[in-house]
Design a protein around this motif. Sequence first.
Motif, PDB file in Angstrom:
ATOM      1  N   PHE A 126       5.026 -12.874  -5.022  1.00  0.00           N
ATOM      2  CA  PHE A 126       4.496 -13.019  -3.261  1.00  0.00           C
ATOM      3  C   PHE A 126       3.124 -12.242  -3.240  1.00  0.00           C
ATOM      4  N   ALA A 127       2.458 -12.114  -4.160  1.00  0.00           N
ATOM      5  CA  ALA A 127       1.062 -11.593  -4.089  1.00  0.00           C
ATOM      6  C   ALA A 127       0.293 -12.510  -3.439  1.00  0.00           C
ATOM      7  N   ASN A 128      -0.872 -12.276  -2.974  1.00  0.00           N
ATOM      8  CA  ASN A 128      -1.929 -13.206  -1.934  1.00  0.00           C
ATOM      9  C   ASN A 128      -3.146 -12.935  -3.138  1.00  0.00           C
ATOM     10  N   LEU A 129      -3.288 -14.113  -3.879  1.00  0.00           N
ATOM     11  CA  LEU A 129      -4.366 -14.375  -4.811  1.00  0.00           C
ATOM     12  C   LEU A 129      -5.294 -15.288  -4.372  1.00  0.00           C
ATOM     13  N   SER A 130      -5.154 -15.742  -2.880  1.00  0.00           N
ATOM     14  CA  SER A 130      -5.990 -16.725  -2.455  1.00  0.00           C
ATOM     15  C   SER A 130      -7.843 -16.311  -2.491  1.00  0.00           C
TER      16      SER A 130
END
Length: 177
Positions: A126-130
Amino acid sequence: MKQPKRNCLETKECVGCDLSSASLRSSNLTRANLQRSNLRNANLFEANLGYAQLRNANLQRSNLREVDLFHAYLMGSDLSVTNLRESDLREADLTGANLTGADLYKANFRKANLREANLRKANLLFANLSRVNLTGADLSGADLSGANLSFAKGATLNKAELCNTTMPDGVISNRDC
Protein backbone atom coordinates in the motif's frame (compact mmCIF):
# COMPACT_ATOMS: atom_id res chain seq x y z
CA MET A 1 19.03 3.90 24.91
CA LYS A 2 21.75 6.46 25.21
CA GLN A 3 21.02 10.15 24.91
CA PRO A 4 22.97 12.19 22.33
CA LYS A 5 25.08 15.18 23.26
CA ARG A 6 22.81 18.21 23.55
CA ASN A 7 24.94 20.77 21.70
CA CYS A 8 25.11 18.53 18.65
CA LEU A 9 21.35 18.38 18.18
CA GLU A 10 20.56 21.90 19.39
CA THR A 11 22.63 23.31 16.53
CA LYS A 12 21.33 20.57 14.15
CA GLU A 13 24.91 20.17 12.92
CA CYS A 14 26.12 16.66 13.59
CA VAL A 15 28.22 15.48 10.63
CA GLY A 16 29.73 12.07 11.28
CA CYS A 17 28.28 11.81 14.80
CA ASP A 18 27.68 8.54 16.60
CA LEU A 19 24.00 8.56 17.55
CA SER A 20 23.60 4.80 17.51
CA SER A 21 20.77 3.58 19.75
CA ALA A 22 19.88 7.20 20.59
CA SER A 23 16.34 8.05 21.68
CA LEU A 24 15.21 10.89 19.40
CA ARG A 25 11.48 10.21 19.51
CA SER A 26 9.38 13.15 18.26
CA SER A 27 12.51 15.31 17.79
CA ASN A 28 12.41 18.33 15.51
CA LEU A 29 15.43 17.84 13.26
CA THR A 30 14.24 19.77 10.22
CA ARG A 31 17.15 20.84 8.04
CA ALA A 32 19.61 19.00 10.35
CA ASN A 33 22.96 18.05 8.87
CA LEU A 34 23.51 14.41 9.86
CA GLN A 35 25.65 13.36 6.90
CA ARG A 36 27.75 10.24 7.51
CA SER A 37 26.29 9.92 11.02
CA ASN A 38 25.67 6.58 12.69
CA LEU A 39 22.00 6.32 13.69
CA ARG A 40 21.89 2.53 13.76
CA ASN A 41 19.14 1.25 16.09
CA ALA A 42 18.06 4.82 16.91
CA ASN A 43 14.46 5.56 17.86
CA LEU A 44 13.19 8.42 15.69
CA PHE A 45 9.47 7.55 15.95
CA GLU A 46 7.40 10.56 14.80
CA ALA A 47 10.49 12.76 14.39
CA ASN A 48 10.57 15.61 11.88
CA LEU A 49 13.54 15.26 9.51
CA GLY A 50 12.14 17.31 6.66
CA TYR A 51 14.89 18.70 4.40
CA ALA A 52 17.52 16.97 6.59
CA GLN A 53 20.91 16.04 5.12
CA LEU A 54 21.38 12.31 5.75
CA ARG A 55 23.77 11.45 2.92
CA ASN A 56 25.70 8.24 3.57
CA ALA A 57 24.16 7.92 7.06
CA ASN A 58 23.78 4.54 8.76
CA LEU A 59 20.13 4.13 9.76
CA GLN A 60 20.12 0.33 9.86
CA ARG A 61 17.44 -1.20 12.07
CA SER A 62 16.24 2.22 13.24
CA ASN A 63 12.66 3.05 14.12
CA LEU A 64 11.57 5.71 11.62
CA ARG A 65 7.87 4.93 11.87
CA GLU A 66 5.64 7.89 11.01
CA VAL A 67 8.70 10.10 10.46
CA ASP A 68 8.53 13.23 8.31
CA LEU A 69 11.33 12.92 5.75
CA PHE A 70 9.75 15.32 3.26
CA HIS A 71 12.42 16.44 0.79
CA ALA A 72 15.21 14.83 2.88
CA TYR A 73 18.53 13.91 1.28
CA LEU A 74 19.34 10.23 1.90
CA MET A 75 21.66 9.46 -1.02
CA GLY A 76 23.80 6.40 -0.34
CA SER A 77 22.32 5.88 3.14
CA ASP A 78 21.86 2.45 4.69
CA LEU A 79 18.21 1.98 5.70
CA SER A 80 18.24 -1.80 5.59
CA VAL A 81 15.78 -3.57 7.89
CA THR A 82 14.49 -0.16 9.03
CA ASN A 83 10.92 0.55 10.13
CA LEU A 84 9.57 3.32 7.90
CA ARG A 85 5.88 2.41 8.23
CA GLU A 86 3.56 5.27 7.31
CA SER A 87 6.48 7.69 6.91
CA ASP A 88 6.38 10.74 4.66
CA LEU A 89 9.18 10.46 2.08
CA ARG A 90 7.63 12.74 -0.52
CA GLU A 91 10.23 14.32 -2.80
CA ALA A 92 13.07 12.69 -0.80
CA ASP A 93 16.27 11.82 -2.65
CA LEU A 94 17.18 8.18 -1.95
CA THR A 95 19.53 7.71 -4.90
CA GLY A 96 21.61 4.60 -4.28
CA ALA A 97 20.13 4.06 -0.80
CA ASN A 98 20.00 0.56 0.68
CA LEU A 99 16.44 -0.30 1.75
CA THR A 100 16.85 -4.08 1.72
CA GLY A 101 14.19 -5.68 3.92
CA ALA A 102 12.85 -2.29 5.06
CA ASP A 103 9.25 -2.04 6.27
CA LEU A 104 7.72 0.65 4.05
CA TYR A 105 4.06 -0.23 4.65
CA LYS A 106 1.88 2.74 3.59
CA ALA A 107 4.95 4.98 3.17
CA ASN A 108 4.41 7.99 0.92
CA PHE A 109 7.19 8.32 -1.69
CA ARG A 110 5.30 10.63 -4.09
CA LYS A 111 7.81 12.30 -6.43
CA ALA A 112 10.77 10.73 -4.58
CA ASN A 113 13.99 9.73 -6.31
CA LEU A 114 14.76 6.03 -5.79
CA ARG A 115 17.18 5.79 -8.72
CA GLU A 116 19.53 2.81 -8.25
CA ALA A 117 18.11 2.16 -4.76
CA ASN A 118 18.19 -1.35 -3.34
CA LEU A 119 14.63 -2.35 -2.36
CA ARG A 120 15.15 -6.12 -2.36
CA LYS A 121 12.61 -7.90 -0.15
CA ALA A 122 11.18 -4.57 1.05
CA ASN A 123 7.61 -4.43 2.34
CA LEU A 124 5.95 -1.82 0.11
CA LEU A 125 2.35 -2.88 0.82
CA PHE A 126 0.00 0.00 0.00
CA ALA A 127 2.95 2.39 -0.47
CA ASN A 128 2.45 5.49 -2.61
CA LEU A 129 5.12 5.40 -5.32
CA SER A 130 3.35 7.69 -7.76
CA ARG A 131 5.63 9.82 -9.94
CA VAL A 132 8.72 8.14 -8.40
CA ASN A 133 11.96 7.65 -10.31
CA LEU A 134 12.78 3.92 -10.04
CA THR A 135 15.39 3.82 -12.81
CA GLY A 136 17.91 1.09 -11.98
CA ALA A 137 16.23 0.27 -8.64
CA ASP A 138 16.32 -3.36 -7.50
CA LEU A 139 12.80 -4.46 -6.50
CA SER A 140 13.39 -8.21 -6.60
CA GLY A 141 11.35 -9.95 -3.93
CA ALA A 142 9.69 -6.68 -2.87
CA ASP A 143 6.01 -6.86 -1.96
CA LEU A 144 4.20 -4.12 -3.89
CA SER A 145 0.70 -5.47 -3.23
CA GLY A 146 -1.79 -2.61 -3.18
CA ALA A 147 0.93 -0.06 -3.97
CA ASN A 148 0.38 2.90 -6.26
CA LEU A 149 3.00 3.13 -9.03
CA SER A 150 1.04 5.48 -11.28
CA PHE A 151 3.32 7.59 -13.46
CA ALA A 152 6.43 6.01 -11.90
CA LYS A 153 9.32 5.84 -14.32
CA GLY A 154 12.02 3.29 -14.92
CA ALA A 155 10.39 0.54 -12.87
CA THR A 156 11.55 -3.04 -13.56
CA LEU A 157 9.06 -5.23 -11.72
CA ASN A 158 9.84 -8.72 -13.04
CA LYS A 159 10.53 -10.29 -9.64
CA ALA A 160 8.23 -8.17 -7.44
CA GLU A 161 4.86 -9.22 -5.98
CA LEU A 162 2.12 -7.21 -7.68
CA CYS A 163 -1.31 -8.13 -6.30
CA ASN A 164 -3.73 -5.19 -6.77
CA THR A 165 -0.82 -2.88 -7.63
CA THR A 166 -1.58 0.23 -9.66
CA MET A 167 0.97 0.12 -12.45
CA PRO A 168 2.70 3.16 -14.03
CA ASP A 169 0.12 3.21 -16.86
CA GLY A 170 -2.78 3.19 -14.35
CA VAL A 171 -3.75 -0.45 -14.93
CA ILE A 172 -4.25 -2.56 -11.80
CA SER A 173 -2.18 -5.76 -11.81
CA ASN A 174 -3.59 -8.96 -10.36
CA ARG A 175 -0.55 -11.01 -11.34
CA ASP A 176 0.25 -12.42 -7.90
CA CYS A 177 -3.25 -12.55 -6.34
